[in-house]
Structures are given as C-alpha cells and as structure tokens.
Design a protein around this motif. Structure first.
Motif, PDB file in Angstrom:
ATOM      1  N   ASN A  48       0.828  -1.215   0.000  1.00  0.00           N
ATOM      2  CA  ASN A  48       0.000   0.000   0.000  1.00  0.00           C
ATOM      3  C   ASN A  48       0.860   1.261   0.000  1.00  0.00           C
ATOM      4  O   ASN A  48       0.536   2.247  -0.670  1.00  0.00           O
ATOM      5  CB  ASN A  48      -0.941   0.012   1.206  1.00  0.00           C
ATOM      6  CG  ASN A  48      -2.062  -1.009   1.070  1.00  0.00           C
ATOM      7  OD1 ASN A  48      -2.473  -1.334  -0.039  1.00  0.00           O
ATOM      8  ND2 ASN A  48      -2.544  -1.522   2.195  1.00  0.00           N
ATOM      9  N   LYS A  88       2.123   1.780  -3.448  1.00  0.00           N
ATOM     10  CA  LYS A  88       1.058   2.232  -4.341  1.00  0.00           C
ATOM     11  C   LYS A  88       0.691   3.690  -4.110  1.00  0.00           C
ATOM     12  O   LYS A  88       0.433   4.443  -5.063  1.00  0.00           O
ATOM     13  CB  LYS A  88      -0.179   1.351  -4.169  1.00  0.00           C
ATOM     14  CG  LYS A  88      -0.031  -0.040  -4.784  1.00  0.00           C
ATOM     15  CD  LYS A  88      -1.304  -0.865  -4.598  1.00  0.00           C
ATOM     16  CE  LYS A  88      -1.194  -2.203  -5.310  1.00  0.00           C
ATOM     17  NZ  LYS A  88      -2.416  -3.045  -5.128  1.00  0.00           N
ATOM     18  N   ASN A  89       0.641   4.112  -2.821  1.00  0.00           N
ATOM     19  CA  ASN A  89       0.239   5.493  -2.555  1.00  0.00           C
ATOM     20  C   ASN A  89       1.396   6.486  -2.573  1.00  0.00           C
ATOM     21  O   ASN A  89       1.200   7.684  -2.383  1.00  0.00           O
ATOM     22  CB  ASN A  89      -0.550   5.596  -1.241  1.00  0.00           C
ATOM     23  CG  ASN A  89       0.309   5.226  -0.025  1.00  0.00           C
ATOM     24  OD1 ASN A  89       1.512   5.463   0.031  1.00  0.00           O
ATOM     25  ND2 ASN A  89      -0.349   4.645   0.996  1.00  0.00           N
ATOM     26  N   SER A 138       3.986   6.763  -0.523  1.00  0.00           N
ATOM     27  CA  SER A 138       4.633   7.128   0.745  1.00  0.00           C
ATOM     28  C   SER A 138       5.952   6.388   0.961  1.00  0.00           C
ATOM     29  O   SER A 138       6.725   6.726   1.855  1.00  0.00           O
ATOM     30  CB  SER A 138       3.684   6.854   1.917  1.00  0.00           C
ATOM     31  OG  SER A 138       3.342   5.475   1.979  1.00  0.00           O
TER      32      SER A 138
END
Length: 935
Positions: A557, A560-561, A563
């Motif tokens: 995640n 994907k985002n 960060s």
C-alpha cells in the motif's frame, strides 16, 4: 450290389488314387507320431531348453552411500520416493492400433504430470523452444550417434540420403527428425495433440524405443512425484495400460546451497559415462544413476555399492514369465569429509553479508546507480517476464506487458530495417541497437547457424566487423559468401539457393527467433526501464506479485500510494538480504573462502558464493532450473574457490619477500627508500600511497605497509642477480622458482574440478607486486598461506575417511606435505610473519579483536571493472591453528575481504554465533568501498 462294391474296390486299389491316398495316410501318421513325441514324450525337456535360451537377468540397484561432514552431519542421502514408469508389455494387432492406444495413454498421464507440476524425465537430444521450433542440445559425435539411432543405422557412417522421405540423414535438422518420428511410419502422433504435448509424447516414445527388445524393462517418465499424481495413477490403473507407480530411491542433499560446489549431484548416466565406467565395472548399465560433479563423481566407485541381480524367464514378446532367483545388493560406502558443515554455512553467510554490504554502500554513495538495480531485476531474471503473459498475471504485470508489446514491435521494425533497407555501421549505432545486434550475433553462434569455428579471424572484413566499421547486413552477407553460415539450419534448398535467398532466409530466422527469445526481450525491457516506460514502482510491486518477496499489505500500500519510494524499498531489501547480491548480479556478486587446519592440512571449509540447489539437478535434471543457472549472470555453477583465477594483488608480496631473502638480494635489515614512485625502470610505476611515500622500509615494514616500491626493487634485483645487469627472463625464473616452492604453479590436489593457477611469465618488477600475468585460484592462495604459516606445502583433499555399510573404515585419509621450512632461516621467517602480524594490527577492521591474526591484503585491478579484494592469513599468530584465504571478486578493496575474514575467524573461535552471523546482514557497510588500490 456285392459285385458292384467288389468291382469298385478292385478298381480303386489298382488305380493311382489309391497310391496317392496311401502316401498321404503314411505321412499323416508320421506327423501325428512326431507331434506326440514332441509334446508328450519330450515336451518337458523341450520346454526347459526353450526357457534356458531366453533366460534373462536384471540388476537390483544398490543403495548409494551417504556423505557426511567431519562431525557426522548428514549432507547427502537417499530418500524413498515414487516414480511413474511405463513398459511396452501390451500386444496390439497393428502398429496403427499401438500408436493410437499408447499415444492416448501418454497424452493423459503427461497432462496430469504437467498439471500437478511434475518434471518429465527428459534425456532426448532435441529441445522444444518457446516459439515451437526445435533445436539439438548435443553436437559433434553425440549428435551423429543420435541421428544414427533415430534412423536405425549401426553408425553415423551408414547415414544416407533417403529418397522416400527426402531427408539427408547425416545432416537431418531437429525439425526433420521430429517430423520423421511423429509420422505415421513411426510414432504416429496425431495433430490433435498440441505442440508441447506432442513433443513430450515423442520424448517418452523414443525412450521406450530403446527397450523394444526387452519389453520387461520400464521407462521412468517422472521421478519424485506427488501423492496427488500417485493417487491418480492408482485410481486409473485399469485404463492406463503399462503405466505404474514404483517405489524409488532418490538423492537428497542437506545444506545444498552451501555444499553444491563441493558435493555436486547425481543424474542418469550418459552414453560417454557408461562407456567409460562399464570398461572398469561391467555391473554398470545404461539405466544407472551416477555422480555428475564434485565428490559424487570423484568417489562414484565407492558410493555406488554392488548391485544385486534378479534372474527370470521372458516370453517370446519380451515379458517376464517366471522369476528364477534373486541376489541382494550391497549398499555403497559412506564418505566423511574434512569439512565442518556449520563453519561452511557460517562462511557462506558471512561472504553474502559482506558482499551485500558493499553493494548497499555503493548504491547509497552512487557508485552503483540505482537504475542498475532496477534493470538488474529484469536482466538477471529476479522478475520472470514470461509470467506477464500467464492467465494468473497481475494487473501490474499485464500493464507492463502491454507497453512491452508496443515497444517490441518498434524494435523488431528497426532490426528489420537494419538488416534490409537502411544498414549502418556498428560504430554509428545507438547503445541500444548495438546491444541488440551484439546479442543477435551471439544467438546465431549459440544456435550454430554462424559457425564460429569456421570464421577466419585474420580476415580483413572480419577485422572491420570487430572494429565496428561495417554494418550487420554487410557482415552477415560476407559470412554467407565465406560459408561461415550453416545453410542447413535455414529454410532454403541448399542445392539451388543463391546468396540473396540465403540472406533473406537468415533475416527471417533472426526476426522469428528474437521475437520469442527471452534474453533478447530482456534487452528491450532494460532500455524501457531506463527511458521510464516501465516505472520502478511497477517493478517493486511485481516482486510481490511473483512471490519473490513475501506479500506484505502495508508495504504494498505504501508503494502504491507513494509514501514509500522504490529506491528506499529496494535499499531496505538489499540491506536485509531479502534480495541477495547473487540475484542482482551487480559488481560484486561473488566470493570465495578456504579455511584450512594449519596443523594437519585438512580443509575445514571451502565456500563458493553463490551456490545452487543441487536437489533440483539430482535424479533427473530440472531443465528449466538448469537453464536458469546457465543464464544467471552470477554464474552459480562455477566454483569460485577452485575455478576462478584473478591476479593476487599484494598477497603475492610474500613470495617476492621469500625470493629476495633466499636469494640474498635483500636481508632482514636492509632498508629501501620509498619516494612514492619507482624511477629505475622506464614506465616509472607508482606506489599505492603516491603522491605520498613510505620512506625507509625493511622487509618487515614493507610487508606491513605493502610498499610497492620496496618490492619493485626486489623484482629488479632478482632480474640482475645472475649477470649483474637487468634481464627479464632471469628475474621471472627466480620468481617462478619460489612460486613453485609454495605450489602456486600446480593444482592443489583436490578431488573436484580445479583450475591450474598461472605464475607470471614476464616483467619481474611488476610481477613482484602480484601484477604482470599472475593469476591464482583462492584454493591455491590458501595452500600458499598455509605453507607460509607452517613451513609445509600440503597436498589438499576434501576426504577424511570412507566407511562401509557395516561401519568399518575402508580408508583413512591424511594430508601429505613437503617440508619447505628450510627455504628461509628462522629469522627470515620471523620477519615475514611479523610483517603479516603488523598488517592486521594496523587495520581498523581488526581493532579490538581478541584473537591475534596475521595476514596480507591484496587489491588486484581489472580493467573496466571494480578491483578484486583479497585477504590471506592465519590465527592465532603465536601458535597458528587455522589459515584463511578470502577473495571477493570486484569487491573494490582488500579491506572488504579482510572484514569477511575477521567475521569467519570470530565464528571459528566462538566469539560470534551462527545467530550473530545471520543477523549481521549488510551491517558491515562501513566505508572502504571505493575503487582504491590501497592495501
């Protein structure tokens, strides 16, 4: 009425018909009597005689001996497993009926095997490529023998042109042989079977063909199959005629990755192996399993044991009709190596840690560009690009594949343009196109289309090609005119084709093959990454999609985002060695280490990094895994401890010190001034410390400082010793003399494959510091430093003892040696040993280290690559027990090799635990990674 009968009989008996009838009656009586004699009177006797004529015997394979380490830890053993076999015991009314039935059964079982992930036993001499074409996997005499067997000829000399099939048997291509075997006159394989399944049917049918005169013999289709496969065969036994499940013994290896370069693996005996082994031992059969490499191969005759034997009768179609007798087999002998398994494992991990530390540090500093890491994921198959087109491919994989297909179309168009309409010389091409054509030429050589052995390297056009002054089109057309191209590999009529037709066929061959060639596709992918057409983030996500890394929702995640950056993500994985140096195959990615018991000369560890999983090569090679090893840029099949040779760097200065002292061109008290540059020869070589200097050094200080100028001077004096004036050959003779005393010009005596090291043949001044053409294996450097420490030049071996199945010692091994201690006086040895002790004492890597170590570092240069890092030494200094030699190829600095040596010695003396080694990871990254020649 009575008269009529009497008259008939009179006429009958007086006629010729009576004579003929009488003859038939007599013959019939004789035949009946003969049948009675054969079947009743002598029937039993004839049956026994007939049976004796077809009495057969078959070996009962002996259990292969185990292999242990010095402490009795099990390294190689046998395990009960199940195999799937087929025999040709069923009778059919016609060949057509047989082909239909056997092919259908094989199609069924082969489909089950594939669906269950089983590996087909495949010793067939033809491979099927991913694009559906075929190629030979053998050459030379092996290929000729295969062609003869296919066409039913006694030898390759009997091969001829067959008018009926239109095949020139002596030059039959792989495609022609497959078409011939699948034809109705042979295996009759229907077109309803797809290409891959049809190929696998041919593999099994051809193996069965070898047993056509011994139908009781089974052909093993797959080994070590799953319970799921066993259950399927058992449930369908009534319809799978001749297919059976058998208990089998397979070879298994513990510590596989750590010991692969030493132990090797087993596999089905080859034709050449059978010929050689059968001459020595008639018990060998063509169905045997034998050692293929390493100790498994060298000690084959001990490990093999003695086969038992089963005698039986077979009927007229080759099936077993009665068992006569059975003799039990005798298990093979067990081997006990001199190696300590725990030490071997600890060293492997320590090397991996240090190499990872260097890679991590150099990515961090920018020495290794992060883009090289991204492209390495594709280039060394960490990511499997073939999975992108699978049904289970992830969305990310499908997205990358879509972009690739578009780029591939453009690339193939450019290649076609270069080959046909708008050629340009290599030196004007972009790096991308140049890499593509470099690969294409290499592919043609590998496919034996471009006959590299026929190429005249002195040819002027060839020289222009090497100098990149002509185009691929011009070069390949010239190759055709010079008959450097094998036309039989192309789809042209050899007798009538002109050069234009041949070139057109060659272009079609190239374009067809590179379209499905995985390695060529990697070049396209790598340049796509460089241009940003594939993002680093996509690559990182694919590592999870393909199971290279354990799936982690939180990390995925973050990727994907946005960060978590791909760079930081990969740096962490490299630091934790979740992605290993071997997987990336950047420089460095390999290393080796040998530890020897100084008192006995026994090798306690001999590590080559990276290793491989020998369990996947034993019991029938996993062809896909073997192919991956061959393409792996870290070359795990190479034993880096015994087969890799590099310059020794300054580790060689101990030889030069020995030569200088023994030949009296220096004494232990003589001082030589280092100004940072050596002015006594024309090229004025520098000391590593230049523009600094070491000032006045004696031999003890010169070893401590690794002063080049001191040893340049020694080399120069050796060259002048005989005549008083400089003579290159005289200097080299003396350097070679003392290298020989240390055994550096010989193999060490190991039982496994070993390269012979090379002592310098020119330039004694440069040779004296380890340069010139000095090239040594790690194991040779190990024997050398052991001789320096002990005064004994050992003949190395890996065996401790051989024990039979009853536990009785068959043979005990002890390393023999040559005493070389009188080469120098005790005070001269002391000077060398003291200098080695000072080398270590002044190194930051050993500060605070409780075990007193003596050693010598070496940093060897390689043009166009990072320097090699080497360290040789022994411990404890005051009473040596072990010696160690470490090389990290392209490891930048000798200090990195010294760090690995320190960690090994720390583990050996229990200052560090296995847990500590495992947890160390890439924590050793603490500088000294620059490409310096400092020692």
């Amino acid at each position: 009425m009575s008269y009529d009968i009497k008259d008939f009989l009179k006429k009958f008996f007086s006629s010729r018909l009576f004579v003929l009838a009488a003859v038939f009656i007599v013959f019939f009586g004789i035949i009946l009597a003969r049948i009675f004699t054969l079947q009743v009177v002598n029937g039993k006797s004839y049956q026994e005689n007939f049976s004796l004529k077809i009495q057969m015997k078959q070996p009962i394979n002996a259990a292969r001996g185990n292999i242990y380490d010095k402490n009795g830890k099990l390294l190689a053993y046998n395990e009960l497993a199940y195999s799937i076999s087929i025999n040709d015991s069923t009778t059919y009314s016609s060949t057509k009926e047989k082909n239909k039935a056997v092919n259908a059964e094989l199609a069924e079982i082969l489909t089950v095997l594939k669906n269950n992930g089983e590996t087909l036993n495949n010793d067939f001499k033809i491979d099927r490529k991913k694009d559906g074409t075929y190629s030979f996997n053998v050459s030379g005499s092996s290929l000729n023998r295969f062609r003869a067997d296919v066409f039913g000829k006694g030898s390759a000399d009997d091969l001829e042109y067959d008018k009926e099939t239109g095949i020139d048997e002596a030059n039959a291509t792989a495609e022609q042989i497959m078409e011939y075997l699948m034809g109705k006159d042979n295996f009759g394989i229907s077109s309803k079977y797809d290409g891959d399944l049809a190929y696998r049917i041919v593999v099994v049918r051809y193996a069965m063909l070898g047993n056509r005169f011994a139908r009781y013999k089974e052909v093993k289709i797959a080994t070590d199959v799953s319970d799921k496969t066993v259950a399927y065969v058992n449930e369908h036994m009534d319809t799978l005629s001749g297919i059976s499940v058998n208990e089998d013994m397979i070879r298994k290896y513990n510590y596989s990755e750590y010991f692969s370069s030493i132990i090797g693996y087993t596999g089905p005996i080859s034709e050449s192996e059978y010929t050689a082994l059968h001459k020595k031992n008639k018990d060998y059969t063509q169905n045997d399993t034998v050692g293929k490499a390493g100790m498994e191969q060298h000690y084959e005759t001990y490990l093999r044991g003695k086969n038992g034997e089963q005698k039986f009768y077979i009927d007229n179609v080759g099936r077993i009709s009665e068992i006569i007798s059975s003799t039990d087999s005798v298990a093979g002998d067990d081997l006990y190596l001199s190696i300590d398994a725990d030490l071997q494992k600890a060293i492997y991990l320590a090397l991996q840690n240090e190499i990872a530390a260097i890679v991590y540090s150099n990515i961090k500093s920018g020495e290794i560009p992060i883009n090289d890491v991204y492209t390495a994921l594709i280039g060394n198959s960490v990511i499997n690009t073939e999975h992108f087109s699978k049904a289970k491919a992830s969305d990310t994989e499908k997205s990358v594949l879509s972009v690739f297909k578009s780029r591939q179309k453009t690339t193939l168009g450019k290649i076609k343009q270069e080959l046909t309409s708008s050629p340009e010389a290599l030196n004007t091409m972009s790096d991308e196109v140049l890499d593509e054509f470099t690969y294409i030429i290499s592919m043609l050589k590998d496919d034996q289309v471009l006959l590299k052995n026929e190429i005249d390297t002195s040819d002027s056009v060839y020289q222009k090609w090497k100098d990149q002054k002509i185009s691929p089109k011009e070069y390949l057309n010239y190759c055709i005119t010079q008959h450097w191209i094998d036309i039989s590999q192309l789809n042209v009529d050899e007798k009538y084709a002109d050069s234009t037709e041949v070139y057109d066929a060659l272009c079609k061959y190239i374009l067809k093959n590179i379209k499905t060639d995985t390695e060529f596709s990697k070049i396209i992918y790598q340049y796509m990454i460089t241009r940003g057409e594939i993002s680093p983030r996509q690559l990182c996500l694919i590592l999870f999609d393909q199971g290279v890394l354990d799936y982690d929702d939180a990390t995925v995640n973050k990727l994907k985002n946005g960060s978590l950056s791909p760079r930081d993500f990969l740096m962490k994985k490299i630091y934790n060695i979740e992605i290993t140096p071997a997987q990336l195959a950047l420089e460095p990615c390999t290393g080796s280490c040998v530890v020897t018991d100084e008192k006995t000369g026994e090798i306690r560890a001999m590590v080559s990094y990276p290793g491989y999983n020998s369990n996947k090569l034993a019991n029938g090679v996993d062809s896909e895994y073997f192919a991956s090893l061959q393409h792996d840029k870290s070359s795990p099949l190479l034993n880096y401890a015994t087969q890799q040779k590099t310059a020794p760097g300054s580790t060689f200065k101990l030889v030069s010190a020995t030569a200088g002292l023994a030949e009296n061109v220096i004494t232990t008290s003589d001082q030589i001034r280092c100004t940072g540059i050596y002015n006594d020869i024309s090229n004025k070589p520098k000391c590593w410390i230049y523009p600094g200097s070491h000032g006045l050094d004696n031999v003890f200080e010169a070893i401590r400082d690794s002063c080049n100028v001191f040893f340049y001077t020694v080399g120069n004096r050796l060259a002048q010793k005989k005549t008083g004036s400089y003579n290159d050959a005289n200097g080299i003779d003396l350097i070679q003399k003392y290298a020989h005393i240390y055994g550096l010009d010989q193999k060490t005596g190991l039982e496994i494959s070993e390269s012979k090291s090379s002592v310098a043949t020119e330039y004694p001044v440069m040779a004296a510091i380890g340069q010139s053409d000095n090239n040594y294996t790690t194991v040779a450097l190990s024997r050398y430093v052991t001789a320096v420490a002990s005064g004994k030049k050992y003949n190395y071996q890996l065996m401790n003892k051989i024990v039979d199945a009853d536990g009785k010692t068959v043979k005990k091994y002890k390393a023999d040696y040559e005493d070389i201690s009188d080469t120098l006086t005790s005070s001269q040895w002391d000077a060398i040993h003291s200098g080695m002790r000072e080398v270590v004492s002044t190194m930051d890597r050993f500060q605070g280290f409780d075990i007193p170590v003596a050693g010598k570092t070496g940093t060897a240069q390689q043009t166009g690559h990072a320097n090699h890092g080497l360290f040789v030494g022994y411990a404890p200094y005051d009473d040596p027990e072990i010696t160690i030699a470490v090389r990290i190829a392209n490891g930048y600095s000798s200090h990195n090799a010294a760090t690995a040596a320190r960690n090994v010695i720390s583990y050996y003396y229990k200052e560090t635990s296995m847990k500590d080694i495992k947890e160390m990871k890439a924590a050793g990254a603490n500088g000294n990674t620059g490409n310096s020649v400092a020692d």
